[in-house]
Design an enzyme around this catalytic site. Structure first.
Site, PDB file in Angstrom:
ATOM      1  N   CYS A 165      -0.269   2.578   6.471  1.00  0.00           N
ATOM      2  CA  CYS A 165       0.078   1.213   6.832  1.00  0.00           C
ATOM      3  C   CYS A 165       0.261   0.410   5.542  1.00  0.00           C
ATOM      4  O   CYS A 165      -0.345   0.714   4.511  1.00  0.00           O
ATOM      5  CB  CYS A 165      -1.006   0.586   7.710  1.00  0.00           C
ATOM      6  SG  CYS A 165      -2.640   0.526   6.936  1.00  0.00           S
ATOM      7  N   HIS A 173      -9.056   3.334  -2.499  1.00  0.00           N
ATOM      8  CA  HIS A 173      -7.638   3.090  -2.216  1.00  0.00           C
ATOM      9  C   HIS A 173      -7.020   2.288  -3.361  1.00  0.00           C
ATOM     10  O   HIS A 173      -6.885   1.065  -3.269  1.00  0.00           O
ATOM     11  CB  HIS A 173      -7.530   2.337  -0.881  1.00  0.00           C
ATOM     12  CG  HIS A 173      -6.139   1.967  -0.468  1.00  0.00           C
ATOM     13  ND1 HIS A 173      -5.015   2.630  -0.918  1.00  0.00           N
ATOM     14  CD2 HIS A 173      -5.678   0.987   0.369  1.00  0.00           C
ATOM     15  CE1 HIS A 173      -3.935   2.078  -0.379  1.00  0.00           C
ATOM     16  NE2 HIS A 173      -4.311   1.078   0.390  1.00  0.00           N
ATOM     17  N   CYS A 195       0.817  -1.223   0.000  1.00  0.00           N
ATOM     18  CA  CYS A 195       0.000   0.000   0.000  1.00  0.00           C
ATOM     19  C   CYS A 195       0.841   1.260   0.000  1.00  0.00           C
ATOM     20  O   CYS A 195       0.378   2.315  -0.438  1.00  0.00           O
ATOM     21  CB  CYS A 195      -0.929   0.023   1.215  1.00  0.00           C
ATOM     22  SG  CYS A 195      -2.086  -1.352   1.283  1.00  0.00           S
TER      23      CYS A 195
END
Length: 618
Positions: A604, A574, A304
């Site tokens: 994160c 996202h 991510c």
């Protein structure tokens, strides 16, 4: 990196297309909103918040070239040294003006009335010395004063004007400081020439105005001194003044005789997120865009945090002098993503040491241990939707979003498709938990994911599965890119930097719970920069799941009104490889819109890591 990096010019944009099969969120009652925290008396501050006078938005666009905690602290330090000397020499000149001690001080000053006595001899030399220093130094620091005022005057027009007694005191000190110094400059200059022009004295007005200014100056210094010290520590003064030998060499002109030739070709750093496309996707994109084939490319992957890591890698390359211009960002096509491979890749030795679980279940484990119930995470999600809806309505993303057009120039997509305005806590309450079934299902080794969580965290007990499609990040496609350049390159090519990267950090946390590292990575950034959490004006904490930013807000004691002010991944989606670069542009745009200075981005990532970066608007 403790030394500041060369300023990047953040540009480009992001666009996302929603491809999720999440259940729809139904419209319900008016969305809940999170009110700012008000001090006493709360009713008065709340009323001012709701009654914004016309023209405030225009006044808030006043932009000062004096920005950033370090630069403003340098100016503040110079004034902190110079102004007391000006004040003391001015008072001394009043005392030494007449044949008696204190005779020239205007009367009726109350507690300042001084007993008079005859000087042994008329101290004309003392008057001339003190008045000379007072006038001379005052004229020297006038530009510093005006530059400092340029940076603080916009704060007088911030709305609401205050939310607590402490802010009221700060605003009053600013008002006294601004009004007092302008009055002193005017009366001081007029007092020098009154005999020749006006025929009357500004002597008394200048004296009384000085005490108004002194009151504002002392109050403001008392309030701002801790932050000024922090700002001075954020950069090394020696590093800022150091000039390398290479910088003193004249650069050869280009054939046109305008600017120096580019000493190194531009490079590109992006994240090829899909195994389907592979690492070659970057170079394919470069060639398709018509860039020269001499422009190289690099694909990196930090799950991510890949997009954010690409920007930090670009900054470190520029800081090291290896690159002068880098286009960094990320891309993700989650609509074609495959989720079949477990995070531990089926490695039995790794699973024995760290029984890794899917991220959604790790988020539920965090919520269980932190005591975040379903209402808490749903409230956060509804607020994210509310803020995103307001940001879209006010076109806050318009500066960075790049429309997608077909070959004929017809716009196919010009805004994010994922937000669902009108989402409420009540409408979210009807969505089923997404990870309860997979968490309780017994696997081939005889354990469920919930069992694996309890093995690592016995205190968790029964795992409370509170996350679902409405309070988790959306599955979307997206891409983003931004330009990172050295200061020399920007100057040579007439580019106006918008922000600089102060420092960055990557930290790891226990990999079963996996998603708790944003807090430690943010703290590492703040430590490197010599800052505290209160020095950061705005935060972007990626909303992978609602429990993640909730935990960071609690652990770092953050003001929720400074976190994800335009919504986050719950509302906007996202696109994994692109989100980091998107958040940089989101926070820089908002810092400019609010005329603020410092922002921190934290995310994160898979396996227990987290990336964090501090940016400073310039």
């Amino acid at each position: 990196m403790t030394a500041p990096s060369p300023p990047p010019k953040a540009s480009g944009g992001h666009s996302e297309a929603h491809r999720s099969e999440d259940p729809p969120v139904t419209d319900g009652e008016a969305p809940e909103t999170t009110e700012p925290v008000y001090g006493f008396p709360a009713g008065l501050w709340r009323a001012l918040e709701r009654r914004r006078p016309p023209g405030v938005s225009l006044l808030q666009r006043w932009r000062s070239p004096l920005r950033g905690p370090w630069l403003t602290s340098i100016f503040g330090s110079a004034l902190l040294i110079g102004l007391p000397v000006v004040i003391l020499t001015g008072l001394l000149s009043y005392i030494a003006y007449g044949p008696q001690f204190g005779q020239a001080i205007p009367g009726d000053v109350g507690w300042l009335t001084l007993p008079t006595f005859d000087w042994p001899s008329r101290p004309s030399w003392l008057y001339r010395l003190s008045q000379g220093v007072h006038v001379g130094l005052g004229l020297i620091i006038i530009p510093l004063v005006l530059a400092k005022l340029w940076s603080v005057i916009p704060r007088l027009f911030a709305w609401p004007p205050l939310r607590s007694i402490a802010q009221l005191l700060e605003r009053l000190s600013l008002l006294l400081l601004v009004g007092g110094i302008l009055f002193e400059i005017a009366t001081g200059v007029l007092n020098i020439q009154y005999d020749y022009i006006f025929g009357f004295s500004f002597y008394t007005a200048h004296y009384y105005g000085a005490w108004v200014f002194i009151a504002g100056f002392v109050t403001h210094v008392t309030i701002k001194l801790p932050r000024m010290i922090t700002g001075l520590r954020s950069r090394s003064f020696r590093t800022m003044l150091r000039t390398s030998r290479a910088d003193t060499q004249p650069e050869p002109p280009d054939p046109d005789g305008l600017v120096a030739a580019n000493p190194a070709p531009p490079t590109v750093s992006r994240r090829g997120a899909l195994a389907l496309v592979g690492a070659g996707s970057l170079f394919v994109a470069v060639l398709t865009a018509g860039w020269p084939y001499t422009v190289p490319g690099l694909t990196i992957n930090r799950f991510c945090g890949g997009g954010q890591q690409a920007v930090m890698a670009a900054a470190t390359g520029v800081l090291a002098g290896w690159q002068d211009l880098v286009v960094a960002g990320g891309v993700e096509s989650m609509s074609r993503h495959s989720y079949g491979q477990p995070l531990d890749a089926g490695n039995p030795k790794l699973r024995e040491r760290y029984p890794l679980v899917p991220q959604g279940i790790a988020a539920d484990l965090i919520a269980t241990l932190e005591g975040f119930d379903r209402h808490a995470v749903d409230s956060f999600a509804a607020t994210s939707q509310d803020r995103a809806a307001m940001a879209i309505k006010e076109d806050r993303f318009g500066h960075s979003v790049v429309p997608v057009s077909d070959e004929n120039g017809e716009v196919l997509l010009d805004r994010d498709e994922h937000p669902r305005p009108g989402t409420t806590v009540e409408s979210l309450a009807g969505l089923p938990a997404s990870f309860e079934r997979s968490g309780t299902k017994v696997r081939a080794d005889g354990r469920s994911y919930d069992d694996m969580c309890r093995a690592a965290y016995p205190a968790a007990g029964s795992i409370q599965h509170v996350h679902h499609a409405g309070n988790s990040s959306g599955v979307v496609d997206g891409a983003a890119a931004m330009v990172v350049a050295s200061n020399d390159y920007a100057i040579a090519h007439g580019l106006r930097p918008r922000a600089r990267i102060v420092t960055g950090a990557v930290r790891g946390a226990e990999p079963v719970i996996m998603l708790t590292a944003p807090g430690p990575s943010a703290e590492a950034c703040l430590t490197k920069a010599g800052m505290t959490a209160s020095d950061v004006d705005l935060w972007e904490i990626n909303e992978a799941f609602a429990a993640i930013p909730l935990k960071v807000i609690r652990d770092l004691a953050l003001d929720p009104d400074k976190v994800n002010v335009n919504g986050g991944a719950i509302a906007l989606g996202h696109p994994i490889g692109a989100t980091g670069a998107i958040l940089f542009q989101t926070i820089i745009d908002e810092l400019e819109r609010r005329d603020l200075t410092t922002g921190l981005v934290a995310m994160c990532t898979g396996g227990g890591m987290a990336t964090a970066t501090i940016v400073e608007r310039i």
